[in-house]
Scaffold this active site. Structure first.
Site, PDB file in Angstrom:
ATOM      1  CE1 TYR A 229      19.141  34.724  -9.755  1.00 63.26           C
ATOM      2  CE2 TYR A 229      17.703  35.624 -11.460  1.00 63.26           C
ATOM      3  CZ  TYR A 229      18.930  35.618 -10.804  1.00 63.26           C
ATOM      4  OH  TYR A 229      19.903  36.490 -11.186  1.00 63.26           O
TER       5      TYR A 229
ATOM      6  CE  LYS B 150      19.340  37.752  -7.968  1.00 63.73           C
ATOM      7  NZ  LYS B 150      20.534  38.195  -7.222  1.00 63.73           N
TER       8      LYS B 150
HETATM    9  P1  NAP Z   1      28.404  34.038 -11.471  1.00 60.72           P
HETATM   10  O1  NAP Z   1      29.340  34.371 -12.564  1.00 60.72           O
HETATM   11  O2  NAP Z   1      27.774  32.694 -11.411  1.00 60.72           O
HETATM   12  O3  NAP Z   1      29.136  34.336 -10.084  1.00 60.72           O
HETATM   13  C1  NAP Z   1      28.471  34.124  -8.869  1.00 60.72           C
HETATM   14  C2  NAP Z   1      29.332  34.595  -7.730  1.00 60.72           C
HETATM   15  O4  NAP Z   1      28.598  34.390  -6.505  1.00 60.72           O
HETATM   16  C3  NAP Z   1      30.619  33.817  -7.602  1.00 60.72           C
HETATM   17  O5  NAP Z   1      31.627  34.693  -7.194  1.00 60.72           O
HETATM   18  C4  NAP Z   1      30.308  32.813  -6.491  1.00 60.72           C
HETATM   19  O6  NAP Z   1      31.444  32.400  -5.747  1.00 60.72           O
HETATM   20  C5  NAP Z   1      29.408  33.645  -5.619  1.00 60.72           C
HETATM   21  N1  NAP Z   1      28.568  32.848  -4.733  1.00 60.72           N
HETATM   22  C6  NAP Z   1      27.623  31.941  -5.058  1.00 60.72           C
HETATM   23  N2  NAP Z   1      27.067  31.424  -3.960  1.00 60.72           N
HETATM   24  C7  NAP Z   1      27.689  32.016  -2.900  1.00 60.72           C
HETATM   25  C8  NAP Z   1      27.543  31.916  -1.497  1.00 60.72           C
HETATM   26  N3  NAP Z   1      26.660  31.081  -0.946  1.00 60.72           N
HETATM   27  N4  NAP Z   1      28.343  32.667  -0.717  1.00 60.72           N
HETATM   28  C9  NAP Z   1      29.246  33.525  -1.255  1.00 60.72           C
HETATM   29  N5  NAP Z   1      29.420  33.667  -2.581  1.00 60.72           N
HETATM   30  C10 NAP Z   1      28.637  32.926  -3.394  1.00 60.72           C
HETATM   31  O7  NAP Z   1      27.164  35.057 -11.436  1.00 60.72           O
HETATM   32  P2  NAP Z   1      26.993  36.530 -12.031  1.00 60.72           P
HETATM   33  O8  NAP Z   1      26.313  36.406 -13.331  1.00 60.72           O
HETATM   34  O9  NAP Z   1      28.240  37.302 -11.910  1.00 60.72           O
HETATM   35  O10 NAP Z   1      25.898  37.077 -11.018  1.00 60.72           O
HETATM   36  C11 NAP Z   1      26.196  37.957  -9.954  1.00 60.72           C
HETATM   37  C12 NAP Z   1      24.890  38.477  -9.371  1.00 60.72           C
HETATM   38  O11 NAP Z   1      24.152  39.150 -10.390  1.00 60.72           O
HETATM   39  C13 NAP Z   1      23.976  37.379  -8.848  1.00 60.72           C
HETATM   40  O12 NAP Z   1      23.308  37.827  -7.695  1.00 60.72           O
HETATM   41  C14 NAP Z   1      22.998  37.193  -9.980  1.00 60.72           C
HETATM   42  O13 NAP Z   1      21.784  36.660  -9.531  1.00 60.72           O
HETATM   43  C15 NAP Z   1      22.861  38.607 -10.473  1.00 60.72           C
HETATM   44  N6  NAP Z   1      22.363  38.708 -11.842  1.00 60.72           N
HETATM   45  C16 NAP Z   1      23.055  38.146 -12.887  1.00 60.72           C
HETATM   46  C17 NAP Z   1      22.548  38.274 -14.168  1.00 60.72           C
HETATM   47  C18 NAP Z   1      23.247  37.675 -15.364  1.00 60.72           C
HETATM   48  O14 NAP Z   1      22.663  37.696 -16.457  1.00 60.72           O
HETATM   49  N7  NAP Z   1      24.449  37.158 -15.254  1.00 60.72           N
HETATM   50  C19 NAP Z   1      21.344  38.932 -14.377  1.00 60.72           C
HETATM   51  C20 NAP Z   1      20.673  39.483 -13.308  1.00 60.72           C
HETATM   52  C21 NAP Z   1      21.202  39.374 -12.043  1.00 60.72           C
HETATM   53  P3  NAP Z   1      32.353  31.123  -6.181  1.00 60.72           P
HETATM   54  O15 NAP Z   1      33.067  31.525  -7.430  1.00 60.72           O
HETATM   55  O16 NAP Z   1      33.277  30.945  -5.048  1.00 60.72           O
HETATM   56  O17 NAP Z   1      31.390  30.016  -6.418  1.00 60.72           O
END
Ligand code: NAP
Length: 247
Positions: free
Chosen positions: A155, A159
């Site tokens: 990851y 990133k």
């Molecule tokens: P999340 O709640 O798990 O949501 C992930 C989203 O990505 C969902 O809408 C999912 O769609 C979609 N997705 C996953 N694989 C996909 C693919 N192959 N094609 C198209 N869509 C896909 O995650 P989140 O926490 O909101 O994270 C969003 C972004 O922020 C990510 O890139 C994550 O790495 C980054 N981020 C998150 C955090 C954190 O603490 N949460 C911290 C740093 C960075 P479905 O619902 O259809 O599965």
């Protein structure tokens, strides 16, 4: 409404940060293409929330790791809206494990979704943005790209790769009035972080000067700013939104 008439594509907009970004962009007047991979119902919910702002929403299923599906998605966006102004590469997954136990398929899945997905989407959006001589590409990286995190070599590599991608692309297309920036969120309360135990959470919060986990809206506010006219002279940057964790 500084995004009035603009068209945004937000990947992974069915839940979490992507949904909040879609709603924030809609709140500033942009029509939004809501991409998802598996959760059609959740994506439709996001679309309804977008439409509450009086703008249009288009729900599109596509796996961002698949070039053909991304190409078809971009065609749908262009068919409906005739333009694409803002791309938010947000879709992401985790497959955590220490390196000694990390399976190749989990390495590949994380790199292909988080990093290669951004390549596919940016490449597909490039031509219409270049033609329009206006564009905003916003890549959702992570604070672990800057700090590292045990159990997340795949990851963090994806990133960190996104940050190099952001800076290189910013240099390539700056002269066409297209900005490319990254946001590095800290720990944000979404499905991705629900596995944290209360003990882990308490431990984690000790390293966050603002003393709370982030909300998806904290990231959405930064994305909406970067998408707007006011950020037109900012490119190649990484905006860290982490409550002060990694300063
Ligand atoms: P999340 O709640 O798990 O949501 C992930 C989203 O990505 C969902 O809408 C999912 O769609 C979609 N997705 C996953 N694989 C996909 C693919 N192959 N094609 C198209 N869509 C896909 O995650 P989140 O926490 O909101 O994270 C969003 C972004 O922020 C990510 O890139 C994550 O790495 C980054 N981020 C998150 C955090 C954190 O603490 N949460 C911290 C740093 C960075 P479905 O619902 O259809 O599965």
């Amino acid at each position: 409404m500084d995004l009035g008439g603009r068209v945004a594509l937000v990947t992974g907009a069915s839940r979490g940060i992507g949904r909040a970004v879609a709603i924030a962009l809609a709140g500033r007047g942009a029509h939004v293409a809501v991409n998802y991979n598996g959760n059609a119902g959740a994506a439709e919910e996001t679309a309804s929330l977008v439409r509450e702002h009086g703008v249009e929403a288009l729900v599109i299923r596509a796996d961002v790791a698949d070039q053909e599906q991304v190409g078809a998605m971009m065609q749908q966006v262009l068919q409906k809206f005739k333009r694409i102004d803002i791309l938010v590469n947000n879709a992401g997954i985790t497959r955590d494990n220490i390196l000694a136990l990390l399976q190749e398929q989990d390495w590949d899945a994380v790199i292909n979704t988080n990093l290669k997905g951004a390549y596919h989407c940016a490449k597909a959006a490039l031509r219409p943005m270049l033609k329009a001589r206006w564009g905003r590409i916003i890549n959702i990286s992570s604070v672990v790209a800057l700090t590292g995190n045990p159990g997340q070599t795949n990851y963090a590599a994806a990133k960190a790769g996104l940050i190099g991608f952001t800076k290189s692309l910013a240099r390539e297309i700056g002269s066409r009035n297209i900005t490319v920036n990254a946001i590095a969120p800290g720990y944000i309360a979404t499905d991705m972080t629900t596995n944290l135990t209360e003990e882990n959470k308490a431990q984690l919060l000790k390293s966050v000067p603002l003393g709370r986990l982030g909300a998806p809206e904290d990231i959405a506010a930064a994305a909406a700013f970067l998408a707007g006219e006011g950020a037109g002279y900012i490119t190649g940057q990484v905006i860290v939104v982490d409550g002060g964790m990694a300063m």
